[in-house]
Design an enzyme around this catalytic site. Structure first.
Site, short mmCIF file in Angstrom:
data_model
loop_
_atom_site.label_atom_id
_atom_site.label_comp_id
_atom_site.label_asym_id
_atom_site.label_seq_id
_atom_site.Cartn_x
_atom_site.Cartn_y
_atom_site.Cartn_z
N ASP A 34 -1.70 -6.03 1.38
CA ASP A 34 -1.34 -5.62 2.25
C ASP A 34 -2.36 -4.82 2.45
OD1 ASP A 34 0.21 -3.76 4.74
OD2 ASP A 34 0.87 -2.26 2.80
N ASP B 236 1.13 -4.96 -3.92
CA ASP B 236 2.39 -4.82 -3.08
C ASP B 236 3.08 -5.74 -3.34
OD1 ASP B 236 3.05 -2.90 -1.72
OD2 ASP B 236 2.35 -3.75 0.37
N LYS C 141 9.49 -7.08 -3.54
CA LYS C 141 8.97 -6.81 -2.37
C LYS C 141 7.57 -7.77 -3.12
CE LYS C 141 5.58 -4.24 0.30
NZ LYS C 141 4.97 -3.24 1.19
N LYS D 199 -4.67 -0.21 7.14
CA LYS D 199 -4.94 1.04 6.22
C LYS D 199 -6.73 0.90 6.23
CE LYS D 199 -1.62 -0.12 3.21
NZ LYS D 199 -0.83 1.10 2.79
N ASP E 96 1.98 -1.46 9.52
CA ASP E 96 2.25 -1.42 8.22
C ASP E 96 3.19 -0.69 7.26
OD1 ASP E 96 0.80 -0.91 5.89
OD2 ASP E 96 -0.06 0.94 6.19
N ARG F 227 9.60 -3.76 4.48
CA ARG F 227 11.28 -3.09 4.79
C ARG F 227 11.68 -4.40 6.27
NH1 ARG F 227 10.22 2.70 7.60
NH2 ARG F 227 8.42 3.16 5.25
N1 BES Z 1 2.93 -1.02 0.31
C1 BES Z 1 2.65 0.13 1.24
C2 BES Z 1 2.91 1.65 0.68
C3 BES Z 1 2.33 2.20 -0.63
C4 BES Z 1 0.78 2.45 0.11
C5 BES Z 1 2.95 1.68 -2.34
C6 BES Z 1 0.21 2.84 -1.05
C7 BES Z 1 1.88 2.55 -2.82
C8 BES Z 1 0.41 2.73 -2.22
C9 BES Z 1 4.03 0.30 2.29
O1 BES Z 1 4.22 -1.08 3.26
C10 BES Z 1 3.30 1.34 3.35
O2 BES Z 1 1.40 0.42 3.90
N2 BES Z 1 3.59 1.86 3.58
C11 BES Z 1 3.55 3.00 4.95
C12 BES Z 1 4.72 3.23 5.28
C13 BES Z 1 4.41 4.03 7.02
C14 BES Z 1 2.85 3.77 7.86
C15 BES Z 1 5.51 4.57 7.61
C16 BES Z 1 2.89 4.36 4.23
O3 BES Z 1 3.21 4.82 2.65
O4 BES Z 1 1.85 5.49 4.14
ZN ZN Z 2 3.30 -2.77 1.52
MN MN Z 3 2.14 -1.98 4.83
#
Ligand code: BES
Ligand code: ZN
Ligand code: MN
Length: 495
Positions: free
Chosen positions: A272, A290, A267, A279, A349, A353
């Site tokens: 992000d 990220d 990835k 966020k 967010d 995927r």
């Molecule tokens: N890059 C983030 C995941 C992440 C967040 C990794 C904090 C490390 C620390 C990912 O793109 C993301 O935002 N995932 C969301 C998914 C949710 C919206 C289902 C998450 O983890 O909140």
């Molecule tokens: Zn992300």
């Molecule tokens: Mn995200």
């Protein structure tokens, strides 16, 4: 740093610092006792002063040694004899590295590999020494005008061996350790760079540079290429940003063209912000990390090319930003992935995927032996597993087993989570083939389930590195994980 191994007697040696282990309570190892005798009992006299007893990580620096060509002796605690576990051995190495760095020594000789670590051989002990030392010496200072550290003086480390028979094993340890540490440093450097410098375009250029120095073929797909491939899920994320997306394709050919390749997917979100599902502000800077999955794939490819492993390995890194914008994805938008499956984007967010699903579909064209994707995919993974192991999910028992074992060996561990059908239910969408989120429960697993829908045609594993790719807080910085895991897995496959 220059590393070497040789068979020589400690007492005949000259060095700025000799690094020796000692056990609880105040028991020297074989080499230490020899040197102690030679120095008329100096070491044991100083040890008797009671400052340290030999607990794991205790250190005692003796920096005045009359009538010796060794300027300093660094004693490092090994704990109770016969009880040194891999994690504790790494603590010993880290303590030694820190003191060595502070001591000002240029040339050091180490005997820490004398210590027994049950189940692990000399090559492993030396390899870990190289990796831990390189990790401790790593600094990211290129964006500072004023250095706040004194320059590094340590430049040479010699491992002293008991006999010539150990030489081949020790050299293998150094070679693997250096290849892995170099790969980790590539990953750390790319990851520590901020989003305004490390854009998808920059990441692609750096991959090309690594490719040139290591004989890896690199191709960069731009947005028109991605459109031609119908990567609608991937492109839906990048269209919300001024920075154009890139798909980085790295191909290392170490075996006959008939051998099925291993495909690593990383990835590569160079920043992000969450998109329209923005966020919160706190710690958002860390979302420059990220792209750690992508950086670790570039680092791993570099390492396997340095080791000239007899395998074919492909790296695929979809790179983009995820920002809020007039053209960005909106909650409820439905996009068509390269596979043809439509995805309802209920949270913008959950973008990783959307990139990875198209890369997984693209991977099919290689008829791969196995596909492993690595991604900072879910915050939920940190909740589930903390920051020690990465999360592992897989559709193949053998692959999951091999990765688990590689993680133990490389000390870059993973812990498996299930991908049961019950969880797949959570991805049902009213309006599309599937939704991009599965609700609040089991977020790491539902993310894995989402990816599994695009990875049905080959053995596949997903490694969620959200908790392991970088350290937060005072020690903030990229770790270089999971380069050791990926390289160990491929070393094992090459056997
Ligand atoms: N890059 C983030 C995941 C992440 C967040 C990794 C904090 C490390 C620390 C990912 O793109 C993301 O935002 N995932 C969301 C998914 C949710 C919206 C289902 C998450 O983890 O909140
Ligand atoms: Zn992300
Ligand atoms: Mn995200």
């Amino acid at each position: 740093m220059d590393y070497s191994a040789k068979c020589e007697s400690l007492i005949k040696l000259s060095a700025n610092c000799a690094v020796l282990g000692f056990h609880q309570k105040r028991k020297l190892t074989a080499a230490g006792s020899g040197l102690d005798e030679h120095l008329g009992g100096l070491i044991s006299r100083l040890l008797k002063r009671d400052d340290v007893e030999g607990k794991v990580g205790d250190v005692l620096l003796i920096n005045h040694i009359p009538e010796s060509d060794i300027e300093r002796i660094l004693l490092v605690g090994l704990g109770k004899k016969g009880e040194l576990a891999p994690a504790a051995y790494r603590k010993v190495l880290a303590a030694a590295a820190k003191s060595l760095k502070d001591s000002g020594a240029k040339l050091a000789v180490s005997l820490l590999h004398e210590a027994e670590v049950e189940g692990y051989d000399l090559a492993w002990k030396i390899r870990q020494a190289v990796e831990v030392l390189e990790g401790n010496l790593y600094k990211f200072t290129r964006l500072k005008k004023e250095a706040d550290d004194k320059p590094q003086r340590l430049s040479k480390l010699q491992f002293l061996l008991d006999s010539e028979d150990q030489s081949a094993e020790a050299k293998l340890g150094i070679k693997q350790g250096l290849a892995i540490a170099n790969g980790m440093n590539i990953a750390r450097d790319l990851a520590n760079l901020p989003g305004n410098i490390c854009t998808p375009t920059y990441l692609a250029e750096q991959a090309e540079q690594v490719g040139k120095s290591r004989k890896i073929k690199v191709r960069i797909f731009d947005e028109s290429d991605l459109e031609a491939l119908s990567m609608g899920a991937f492109l839906s994320v990048s269209k919300g940003s001024e920075q154009p997306a890139r798909l980085i394709v790295m191909e290392y050919s170490g075996a006959s063209s008939k051998a099925k390749p291993f495909v690593l997917i990383g990835k590569g979100l160079t920043f992000d912000a969450g998109g329209i599902s923005l966020k919160p502000a706190a710690n958002m800077d860390e979302m420059k990390y990220d792209m750690c999955g992508g950086a670790s794939v570039i680092g791993a490819l570099s390492a396997i090319a340095e080791l000239e492993l007899p395998l074919n390995v492909v790296g695929l890194i979809p790179a983009s930003e995820n920002l809020p914008d007039g053209k960005a994805n909106k909650p409820g938008d439905i996009v068509t992935s390269m596979s043809g499956l439509t995805v309802e984007i209920l949270n913008t967010d959950a973008e990783g995927r959307l990139l990875l699903c198209d890369a997984l579909t693209y991977a099919k064209k290689y008829e791969p032996a196995a596909v492993i994707d690595v991604a900072t995919l879910t915050g939920a993974c940190i909740v589930a597993l903390g920051r020690h192991p990465s999360g592992l999910m897989s559709n193949n028992e053998g692959l999951a087993q091999a990765l688990t074992e590689a993680g133990e060996k490389a000390w870059d561990r993973v812990w498996r989570l299930p991908l049961w059908d019950e969880y797949q239910e959570q991805l049902k969408s009213k309006f599309a083939d599937l939704a991009n989120i599965g609700g609040p429960d089991g977020g790491t697993i539902t993310a894995g389930c989402f990816l599994s829908r695009f990875a049905k045609d080959y053995p596949w594993a997903h490694v969620d590195i959200a908790g392991t790719a970088w350290r937060t807080g005072n020690e903030k910085g990229a770790t270089g994980r999971p380069v050791p895991l990926l390289v160990q897995y491929l070393i094992d496959q090459a056997r």
